[in-house]
Design a protein around this motif. Structure first.
Motif, PDB file in Angstrom:
ATOM      1  N   MET A   1       0.844  -1.188   0.000  1.00 54.94           N
ATOM      2  CA  MET A   1       0.000   0.000   0.000  1.00 54.94           C
ATOM      3  C   MET A   1       0.884   1.244   0.000  1.00 54.94           C
ATOM      4  N   PRO A   2       0.741   2.150  -0.985  1.00 62.51           N
ATOM      5  CA  PRO A   2       1.579   3.347  -1.042  1.00 62.51           C
ATOM      6  C   PRO A   2       1.437   4.191   0.218  1.00 62.51           C
ATOM      7  N   TYR A   3       2.568   4.640   0.728  1.00 61.73           N
ATOM      8  CA  TYR A   3       2.596   5.438   1.953  1.00 61.73           C
ATOM      9  C   TYR A   3       1.801   6.731   1.771  1.00 61.73           C
ATOM     10  N   THR A   4       1.925   7.344   0.598  1.00 63.78           N
ATOM     11  CA  THR A   4       1.222   8.606   0.357  1.00 63.78           C
ATOM     12  C   THR A   4      -0.282   8.424   0.437  1.00 63.78           C
TER      13      THR A   4
ATOM     14  N   VAL B   1      -1.994   6.199   2.145  1.00 66.60           N
ATOM     15  CA  VAL B   1      -2.394   5.993   3.536  1.00 66.60           C
ATOM     16  C   VAL B   1      -2.376   7.314   4.295  1.00 66.60           C
ATOM     17  N   MET B   2      -1.372   8.143   4.049  1.00 68.56           N
ATOM     18  CA  MET B   2      -1.281   9.429   4.726  1.00 68.56           C
ATOM     19  C   MET B   2      -2.446  10.338   4.333  1.00 68.56           C
TER      20      MET B   2
ATOM     21  N   ILE C   1      -7.178   4.998   8.493  1.00 66.26           N
ATOM     22  CA  ILE C   1      -5.908   4.385   8.072  1.00 66.26           C
ATOM     23  C   ILE C   1      -6.025   2.862   8.105  1.00 66.26           C
TER      24      ILE C   1
ATOM     25  N   LEU D   1      -5.660   0.295   4.902  1.00 62.36           N
ATOM     26  CA  LEU D   1      -4.762  -0.866   4.852  1.00 62.36           C
ATOM     27  C   LEU D   1      -5.556  -2.156   4.643  1.00 62.36           C
TER      28      LEU D   1
END
Length: 274
Positions: free
Chosen positions: A1-4, A6-7, A88, A92
């Motif tokens: 899952m791309p960090y961006t 999720v943020m 979040i 995920l």
């Protein structure tokens, strides 16, 4: 899952949580969630943009209004932080799937309803119906994109079925359940039905068990009796969120032990005599 990704979902959760606080404060009183702008309930001083940053402003202001120094309830940062955390977790859980928007809307509405029930023993229709409508609209869009129209049918059946069961309980014993809980059951069936009927069963069982344990604990501590009213909507919300986030492995385990062939049990062949 791309960090961006999720943020972004987490920041969205903070913003939504801030709006939920407005809804929890105003909707039970029949006030608009749009106007007037947010202000201190004691001194009526409008809240400046710098003092309206989720969680952070509450900490920087030392938990007090900048103008009159009245304490700001901890409910505000708690809902903001919890909404972000759950958003979040669901990002995920579902990734960039078509069902994610529906689950985010569903979860946000449940949090607002749980807060209202905890504070005022009230599950406002002005929160239940918009949450139901937005969740259903998101699921309709998901069905249109994926072509999984059968899931939409299961969703409708779960929503109607849960409403009917709780309506019957309310009709038999109104003291057990308020009609707000009946409406909430229909919302739970709609929000969880897309995932499968067992998720709804999981949520109802988990919520009931949590409510029972809390009631027993309060009675053991001398803080409640058998006739003490408890906010059942809070427990149903906890069960629904648990079903979304951790229900899958439990349900898969149950299905495996309930189906002997899923565990590799030998098939029995029936031989017919000539």
């Amino acid at each position: 899952m791309p960090y961006t990704f999720v943020m972004i979902i987490g920041l969205l959760g903070l913003a939504v949580g801030s709006f939920l606080n407005v809804a929890v404060s105003r909707v039970p009183a029949g006030r608009s969630v749009v106007r007037p702008r947010s202000a201190c309930p004691r001194c009526a001083t409008p809240i400046a943009a710098r003092d309206n940053i989720p969680v952070l402003s509450w900490l920087l202001l030392s938990r007090r209004c900048r103008a009159c120094r009245v304490p700001i309830p901890a409910r505000y940062p708690l809902i903001e932080a919890l909404t972000a955390i759950l958003f979040i977790a669901e990002a995920l859980r579902f990734g960039r799937s078509e069902v994610l928007p529906a689950q985010l809307v569903f979860t946000a509405g449940l949090l607002a309803l749980a807060a209202c029930d905890a504070e005022q023993f009230l599950l406002p229709r002005r929160l239940i119906y918009p949450t139901l409508g937005l969740t259903a609209a998101c699921l309709l869009a998901a069905a249109a994109v994926t072509g999984q129209w059968h899931r939409l049918g299961v969703t409708a059946a779960c929503g109607v079925g849960a409403f009917a069961v709780f309506f019957a309980l309310h009709w038999l014993r109104p003291a057990w359940l308020g009609f707000g809980d009946v409406r909430l059951a229909g919302l739970l069936g709609t929000g969880l039905g897309w995932l499968g009927p067992w998720y709804l069963v999981f949520a109802l069982l988990a919520g009931s068990v949590v409510g029972l344990l809390v009631g027993i604990a309060l009675m053991a501590a001398g803080r409640a009796t058998r006739h003490t009213r408890l906010p059942f909507g809070v427990f149903l919300t906890a069960g629904a969120i648990a079903a979304i986030l951790v229900g899958a492995p439990v349900i898969h385990w149950y299905e495996s032990v309930s189906d002997p062939y899923a565990m590799g049990a030998p098939h029995t062949t029936v031989r017919h005599r000539p």
